[in-house]
Design a protein around this motif. Structure first.
Motif, PDB file in Angstrom:
ATOM      1  N   VAL A   1     -18.587  -5.783  16.896  1.00 62.04           N
ATOM      2  CA  VAL A   1     -19.041  -6.592  18.029  1.00 62.04           C
ATOM      3  C   VAL A   1     -19.217  -5.713  19.264  1.00 62.04           C
ATOM      4  N   ASP A   2     -18.289  -4.805  19.510  1.00 59.05           N
ATOM      5  CA  ASP A   2     -18.378  -3.919  20.672  1.00 59.05           C
ATOM      6  C   ASP A   2     -19.613  -3.018  20.580  1.00 59.05           C
ATOM      7  N   LEU A   3     -19.824  -2.424  19.425  1.00 55.66           N
ATOM      8  CA  LEU A   3     -20.996  -1.559  19.260  1.00 55.66           C
ATOM      9  C   LEU A   3     -22.283  -2.367  19.392  1.00 55.66           C
ATOM     10  N   GLY A   4     -22.314  -3.556  18.834  1.00 58.83           N
ATOM     11  CA  GLY A   4     -23.503  -4.411  18.929  1.00 58.83           C
ATOM     12  C   GLY A   4     -23.798  -4.804  20.365  1.00 58.83           C
ATOM     13  N   LEU A   5     -22.771  -5.209  21.096  1.00 58.88           N
ATOM     14  CA  LEU A   5     -22.982  -5.576  22.502  1.00 58.88           C
ATOM     15  C   LEU A   5     -23.382  -4.361  23.329  1.00 58.88           C
ATOM     16  N   GLY A   6     -22.845  -3.197  22.989  1.00 53.10           N
ATOM     17  CA  GLY A   6     -23.232  -1.971  23.693  1.00 53.10           C
ATOM     18  C   GLY A   6     -24.702  -1.648  23.476  1.00 53.10           C
ATOM     19  N   GLN A   7     -25.159  -1.752  22.245  1.00 49.51           N
ATOM     20  CA  GLN A   7     -26.574  -1.499  21.940  1.00 49.51           C
ATOM     21  C   GLN A   7     -27.471  -2.534  22.626  1.00 49.51           C
ATOM     22  N   LEU A   8     -27.042  -3.802  22.610  1.00 50.04           N
ATOM     23  CA  LEU A   8     -27.816  -4.876  23.248  1.00 50.04           C
ATOM     24  C   LEU A   8     -27.904  -4.634  24.754  1.00 50.04           C
ATOM     25  N   THR A   9     -26.799  -4.229  25.350  1.00 49.35           N
ATOM     26  CA  THR A   9     -26.805  -3.931  26.788  1.00 49.35           C
ATOM     27  C   THR A   9     -27.716  -2.749  27.096  1.00 49.35           C
ATOM     28  N   PHE A  10     -27.701  -1.745  26.238  1.00 45.82           N
ATOM     29  CA  PHE A  10     -28.564  -0.574  26.431  1.00 45.82           C
ATOM     30  C   PHE A  10     -30.039  -0.967  26.322  1.00 45.82           C
ATOM     31  N   LEU A  11     -30.369  -1.858  25.368  1.00 43.06           N
ATOM     32  CA  LEU A  11     -31.756  -2.295  25.216  1.00 43.06           C
ATOM     33  C   LEU A  11     -32.222  -3.128  26.409  1.00 43.06           C
ATOM     34  N   VAL A  12     -31.330  -4.002  26.925  1.00 42.11           N
ATOM     35  CA  VAL A  12     -31.711  -4.885  28.034  1.00 42.11           C
ATOM     36  C   VAL A  12     -31.831  -4.098  29.332  1.00 42.11           C
ATOM     37  N   PHE A  13     -30.850  -3.262  29.622  1.00 40.88           N
ATOM     38  CA  PHE A  13     -30.827  -2.578  30.927  1.00 40.88           C
ATOM     39  C   PHE A  13     -31.337  -1.147  30.887  1.00 40.88           C
ATOM     40  N   GLY A  14     -31.651  -0.663  29.698  1.00 44.07           N
ATOM     41  CA  GLY A  14     -32.269   0.662  29.591  1.00 44.07           C
ATOM     42  C   GLY A  14     -31.333   1.752  29.835  1.00 44.07           C
TER      43      GLY A  14
END
Length: 93
Positions: free
Chosen positions: A80-93
């Motif tokens: 979950v942490d890695l997934g949210l980290g990747q999602l945050t990176f995709l959204v905020f660049g």
């Protein structure tokens, strides 16, 4: 007696009971400090005699179950942490 007077009297009795102020039961005398401590110790010893210790096999089984459960929860939180980290990176660049 009016309803408000009865309610006030009931509330006063309830607050006294909440503060731990209770009358001794019939036939029960107030015990001294050392008598209460001795009673407490006797009750603790009586409860400890009821304890059933697990066998070695049960202990190994319980420990294994706990360790496996902790590993599964750790893996889930990591994913979950890695997934949210990747999602945050995709959204905020």
């Amino acid at each position: 007696m009016s309803d408000t007077a009865a309610a006030a009297a009931s509330d006063a009795e309830g607050s006294a009971a909440r503060k731990g102020e209770h009358a001794p039961r019939r036939g029960e005398e107030k015990r001294g400090l050392f008598a209460r401590i001795a009673l407490f110790v006797r009750q603790v010893v009586a409860e400890l005699k009821k304890v059933v210790r697990p066998t070695r096999q049960e202990l190994v089984t319980y420990t294994s179950v706990v360790l496996v459960f902790v590993a599964v929860v750790m893996a889930f939180v990591t994913v979950v942490d890695l997934g949210l980290g990747q999602l945050t990176f995709l959204v905020f660049g």
